[in-house]
Motif scaffolding. Structure first.
Motif, PDB file in Angstrom:
ATOM      1  N   ARG A 307     -10.296   7.772  -5.529  1.00  0.00           N
ATOM      2  CA  ARG A 307      -9.151   7.624  -4.938  1.00  0.00           C
ATOM      3  C   ARG A 307      -8.839   7.913  -3.141  1.00  0.00           C
ATOM      4  O   ARG A 307      -8.858   8.767  -2.464  1.00  0.00           O
ATOM      5  CB  ARG A 307      -7.199   7.723  -5.299  1.00  0.00           C
ATOM      6  N   HIS A 309      -7.691   7.142   1.024  1.00  0.00           N
ATOM      7  CA  HIS A 309      -5.951   7.118   1.087  1.00  0.00           C
ATOM      8  C   HIS A 309      -6.348   6.744   2.367  1.00  0.00           C
ATOM      9  O   HIS A 309      -6.232   7.301   3.303  1.00  0.00           O
ATOM     10  CB  HIS A 309      -5.750   8.669   1.488  1.00  0.00           C
ATOM     11  N   GLU A 311      -4.365   4.578   3.354  1.00  0.00           N
ATOM     12  CA  GLU A 311      -2.328   3.971   4.488  1.00  0.00           C
ATOM     13  C   GLU A 311      -2.471   5.360   4.800  1.00  0.00           C
ATOM     14  O   GLU A 311      -1.769   5.259   5.944  1.00  0.00           O
ATOM     15  CB  GLU A 311      -1.716   4.132   3.421  1.00  0.00           C
ATOM     16  N   CYS A 328      -9.819   2.500  -4.982  1.00  0.00           N
ATOM     17  CA  CYS A 328      -8.994   3.282  -6.135  1.00  0.00           C
ATOM     18  C   CYS A 328     -10.213   3.117  -7.662  1.00  0.00           C
ATOM     19  O   CYS A 328     -10.146   1.997  -8.019  1.00  0.00           O
ATOM     20  CB  CYS A 328      -8.150   3.525  -6.785  1.00  0.00           C
ATOM     21  N   LYS A 369      -0.285   1.072   2.179  1.00  0.00           N
ATOM     22  CA  LYS A 369       0.820   2.036   1.149  1.00  0.00           C
ATOM     23  C   LYS A 369       1.516   1.374   0.571  1.00  0.00           C
ATOM     24  O   LYS A 369       2.101   2.010  -1.259  1.00  0.00           O
ATOM     25  CB  LYS A 369       2.025   2.141   2.245  1.00  0.00           C
ATOM     26  N   GLN A 372      -1.126   1.661  -2.743  1.00  0.00           N
ATOM     27  CA  GLN A 372      -1.031   2.869  -2.972  1.00  0.00           C
ATOM     28  C   GLN A 372       0.427   3.003  -3.819  1.00  0.00           C
ATOM     29  O   GLN A 372      -0.222   3.815  -5.196  1.00  0.00           O
ATOM     30  CB  GLN A 372      -0.912   3.947  -1.695  1.00  0.00           C
ATOM     31  N   GLU A 376      -0.731   5.161  -8.381  1.00  0.00           N
ATOM     32  CA  GLU A 376      -0.390   6.043  -8.230  1.00  0.00           C
ATOM     33  C   GLU A 376       0.173   6.551  -9.771  1.00  0.00           C
ATOM     34  O   GLU A 376      -0.703   6.901 -10.799  1.00  0.00           O
ATOM     35  CB  GLU A 376       1.052   6.627  -7.567  1.00  0.00           C
TER      36      GLU A 376
END
Ligand SMILES: Cc1cc2nc3c(=O)[nH]c(=O)nc-3n(C[C@H](O)[C@H](O)[C@H](O)COP(=O)(O)OP(=O)(O)OC[C@H]3O[C@@H](n4cnc5c(N)ncnc54)[C@H](O)[C@@H]3O)c2cc1C
Length: 495
Positions: A307, A309, A311, A328, A369, A372, A376
């Protein structure tokens, strides 16, 4: 001073989507509502009929679209399920499903309309639909080799390409927005690093997973009374997940899955059959014995789920987004990848809509974001399940929240589910969990004080005591506060 250029307003002339997998096709469809021209660059050549491609080796293995993904596809490609059914896909409303786990087994039927088919057929239907959009163009047999940046490196302005034919001719193409949907082999990190960006370490689930898949022709006598089977893994006993599923044109597939790297399902035909014969429930073996194999089992192994990141990069360049497995990639046994790609594409559409009416700076980072947040629940749910296997490890600077509590909670939840399903034919708890795993409802609909009180009904059981110990609270009035502290909030994405 640098001028802020709204992404979706004045500079929405051309977008490039790299990769024509499920994520790429959906992204192109969404962008066609906002951009004057959308170019999809794909390194593979497309065939004129549904078939697997070199660029998507996973497509050989069974792919199921979760109901949330199907709802999003239906929104962007109305009646796509009809197209699939017309091409021989199996209507899931007709499918009886036997669910087997360590507690019991029960039969369920699919509550939603869907079409069971190969990934190749799904991609073919979506590609046909995208091809009909006048603003979208495909450029196949062309590989993207890097990103073009503005001279101050704050904006991505296009891509570098190489022809995949013998000539290997190099070229370049400019765009106002570039979206990387090149899947798990994405080079986004290397491309950004070569431009001088520092890319944060991704979150990794060292999962060491193995798949083995075999396809069969369904003989006529089994066609009408077909039952698909999902036999859930028992990681503590090293029992594989096993599935028997139906696809288009009377083809069935079996798959065996395990994680942790201690044992990989066999690809030897006899050994594979022996593994099916040794499953805790014999019904799958009984059906498989009546099927006609069409090839030998084929495997798929991967060491980790990753995954990214992106962002977190404060200097993330404008004009660039990453979506799908490139952002991801999940353990595929949970069947989430295509659905999360669909949720991300829909999220992008929502952000572009907002940007059109109310342009704000840092559009791309805001989209990352939001995506993301969309990732989650799926990432957490699949990790909670995978971390039950010995040898699976989560590696990141921040620990994953609530794993052990969630595992104990779901054990007790499943025990209650099976009790209700088998003694009262009551599938309400099963349906709720199905909806959570289908990414339609938030995990918070399952993880809350009301449900906890329900599943603690027999609170003297050992499992209940262990769960309460993990919760660190025995006063029911304080359950919710503790759950809020332990479980991620999964904010916004189910609003
Ligand atoms: C064994 C297995 C089983 C799975 N089962 C399921 C399931 O049941 N349900 C589910 O939802 N998901 C499943 N998945 C996940 C699913 O395959 C992906 O999540 C989904 O297809 C989204 O992928 P994508 O479009 O991001 O990438 P991909 O499908 O991998 O597509 C990437 C595309 O980019 C192209 N490309 C790559 N690099 C370049 C380049 N440099 N230039 C141009 N083109 C490029 C590739 O050729 C390819 O066409 C499974 C995955 C695996 C491995």
């Amino acid at each position: 001073m640098k001028q802020y250029v709204p992404a979706a307003q004045s500079k929405a002339e051309k977008a490039i989507v790299i990769g024509a997998g499920i994520a790429g096709l959906l992204t192109a469809r969404v962008l066609s509502d906002f951009y004057g021209e959308v170019l999809i660059i794909e390194r593979d050549e497309f065939s004129l009929k549904p078939s697997n491609r070199l660029g998507t080796p996973q497509a050989f293995h069974p792919h199921r679209m979760l109901p949330r993904g199907s709802m999003i596809l239906e929104r962007y490609f109305p009646d796509y399920i009809e197209d699939l059914l017309n091409l021989g896909a199996f209507p899931t409303m007709k499918e009886k499903m036997l669910i087997v786990n360590e507690f019991a087994s029960f039969k369920a039927s699919s509550p939603v309309k869907n079409a069971a088919c190969s990934r190749a057929l799904l991609e073919y239907v979506l590609r046909q639909r995208v091809d009909q959009i006048p603003k979208v163009r495909f450029s196949s047999n062309l590989e993207v080799t890097g990103l073009q940046a503005s001279s101050d490196q704050t904006r991505i302005i296009g891509v570098f390409t190489r022809d995949c034919s013998d000539q290997k001719q190099e070229g370049a193409s400019t765009a106002d927005l570039v979206v990387d949907t090149t899947g798990s082999s994405s080079k986004a990190t290397q491309w950004l690093e070569s431009l001088g960006f520092v890319v944060p370490e991704p979150e990794r689930l060292h999962v060491s997973l193995g798949y083995s898949t075999r396809y069969y022709k369904i003989p006529q006598q089994l066609e009408e009374n077909w039952t698909s089977i999902i036999s859930e893994a028992q990681p503590s006993k090293c029992v594989s997940t096993a599935m028997l599923l139906r696809f288009e044109n009377n083809i069935a597939g079996t798959l065996l899955f395990s994680a942790g790297g201690e044992h990989y399902p066999s690809t030897d035909p006899e050994q594979y059959q022996a593994e099916i014969n040794h499953l805790p429930d014999s019904r799958m073996a009984e059906i498989v014995k009546q099927l006609e194999p069409v090839q030998s089992p084929r495997g798929y192994r991967t060491p980790e789920s990753v995954r990214q990141h992106f962002e977190k990069m404060e200097n993330w360049p404008s004009g660039l987004l990453v979506l799908g497995d490139a952002f991801c990639c999940f353990d595929p046994i949970h069947g989430q990848g295509m659905t999360v790609a669909a949720i991300e594409a829909e999220t992008l559409g929502g952000c572009l809509e907002e940007e059109r009416s109310n342009p704000q700076p840092h559009f791309e980072r805001r989209v990352l974001k939001r995506m993301q947040e969309a990732i989650e629940p799926a990432w957490w749910l699949s990790s909670v399940a995978d971390l039950r296997w010995k040898g699976v490890e989560h590696v990141y600077s921040e620990p994953m929240k609530g794993v052990v509590f969630a595992q104990k909670y779901l054990d007790l939840y499943m025990k209650q589910t099976m009790k209700l399903a088998t003694t009262e034919n009551n599938l309400s708890l099963y349906s709720e969990q199905f909806m959570m795993n289908a990414l339609i409802i938030s995990p918070r609909e399952i993880f809350n004080s009301n449900v906890l009180t329900l599943i603690l009904e027999d609170s003297r059981s050992l499992e209940a005591q262990q769960l309460l110990a993990e919760l660190g609270e025995t006063d029911p009035h304080k359950f919710q506060t503790r759950i809020d502290a332990i479980i991620p909030s999964f904010a916004h994405i189910f609003d």
